[in-house]
Design a protein around this motif. Structure first.
Motif, short mmCIF file in Angstrom:
data_model
loop_
_atom_site.label_atom_id
_atom_site.label_comp_id
_atom_site.label_asym_id
_atom_site.label_seq_id
_atom_site.Cartn_x
_atom_site.Cartn_y
_atom_site.Cartn_z
N SER A 49 17.67 23.89 11.81
CA SER A 49 18.76 24.78 12.24
C SER A 49 18.30 25.79 13.28
CB SER A 49 19.38 25.50 11.04
OG SER A 49 18.56 26.56 10.62
N ASP A 101 17.34 36.70 3.23
CA ASP A 101 17.70 36.86 4.64
C ASP A 101 16.46 37.20 5.45
OD1 ASP A 101 20.40 36.41 4.08
OD2 ASP A 101 20.72 38.53 3.62
N GLY A 127 18.74 34.91 9.95
CA GLY A 127 19.38 33.89 9.14
C GLY A 127 18.99 34.04 7.69
N ARG A 128 18.95 32.92 7.01
CA ARG A 128 18.65 32.92 5.58
C ARG A 128 17.69 31.79 5.25
NH1 ARG A 128 23.69 33.83 2.32
NH2 ARG A 128 23.10 35.98 2.78
N HIS A 148 17.97 28.53 7.58
CA HIS A 148 19.36 28.48 8.01
C HIS A 148 19.54 29.59 9.05
CE1 HIS A 148 20.37 25.77 4.71
NE2 HIS A 148 19.67 26.57 3.93
N LYS A 150 21.28 31.82 11.56
CA LYS A 150 22.69 32.20 11.71
C LYS A 150 22.99 32.74 13.10
CE LYS A 150 23.54 33.33 6.89
NZ LYS A 150 24.09 34.35 5.99
N TRP A 151 22.01 33.35 13.74
CA TRP A 151 22.25 33.94 15.05
C TRP A 151 20.93 34.05 15.82
CZ3 TRP A 151 19.69 38.50 16.05
CH2 TRP A 151 19.24 39.21 14.94
#
Length: 164
Positions: A49, A101, A127-128, A148, A150-151
């Motif tokens: 990811s 996170d 992210g996480r 994961h 996220k940004w």
């Protein structure tokens, strides 16, 4: 829950937390031998990811070693750790899941910060993590890590005001 069980749980929580911290330090410091040592022999990591690869810990460590050379500074912080213990062969507490996170500022190698100039990061992402852990004879080890993202943000250079 007895006082003895509660104490054992606290000790396990501290050990799991320490392992997650060791993971962050190994990545930030580029200590790929230590990184591999945090995993079980069948341990795997998935960085897809975030633009990376998925594979066993040795494969991923090799990929990280190559790609993290791009960054002179890495300092990811792992926060909001949610820990849940699970069952392994009917024994409570021999597996654990951690959801946490992260925020990860990095500076490219060769930037001004390498010679005493700006130390502002060139890239910041967050992210996480999903960590799966198992208790082994050598203590807690990672069975899997999934990132994961996220940004991601690349800070824009500040423009000096125009002089006339």
């Amino acid at each position: 829950m007895t006082q003895r069980v509660e104490l054992a749980t606290v000790i396990d929580r501290l050990a799991v937390d320490g392992l997650v911290t060791e993971y962050a330090v190994a990545v930030d410091d580029g200590d790929w031998e230590a990184y591999r040592g945090l995993f079980t022999p069948d341990g795997r990591a998935d960085y897809r990811s975030a633009g990376g690869i998925e594979g066993d810990a040795a494969q991923v460590a090799e990929w990280l070693a190559e790609n993290m050379r791009l960054f002179a500074m890495r300092q990811h912080l792992i926060v909001n750790r949610r820990l849940r213990f699970g069952l392994l062969e009917q024994d409570t507490g021999d597996t654990a899941r951690v959801q946490a996170d992260y925020i990860n500022p990095m500076r490219f190698a060769g930037d001004a910060g390498d010679d005493g100039g700006s130390t502002a990061p060139d890239l910041v992402c967050g992210g996480r993590y999903a960590f799966g852990l198992v208790r082994t004879d050598d203590g807690w080890r990672l069975r899997h890590v999934v990132v994961h993202e996220k940004w991601r943000r690349t800070p824009q250079p500040r423009h000096e005001p125009a002089t006339t």
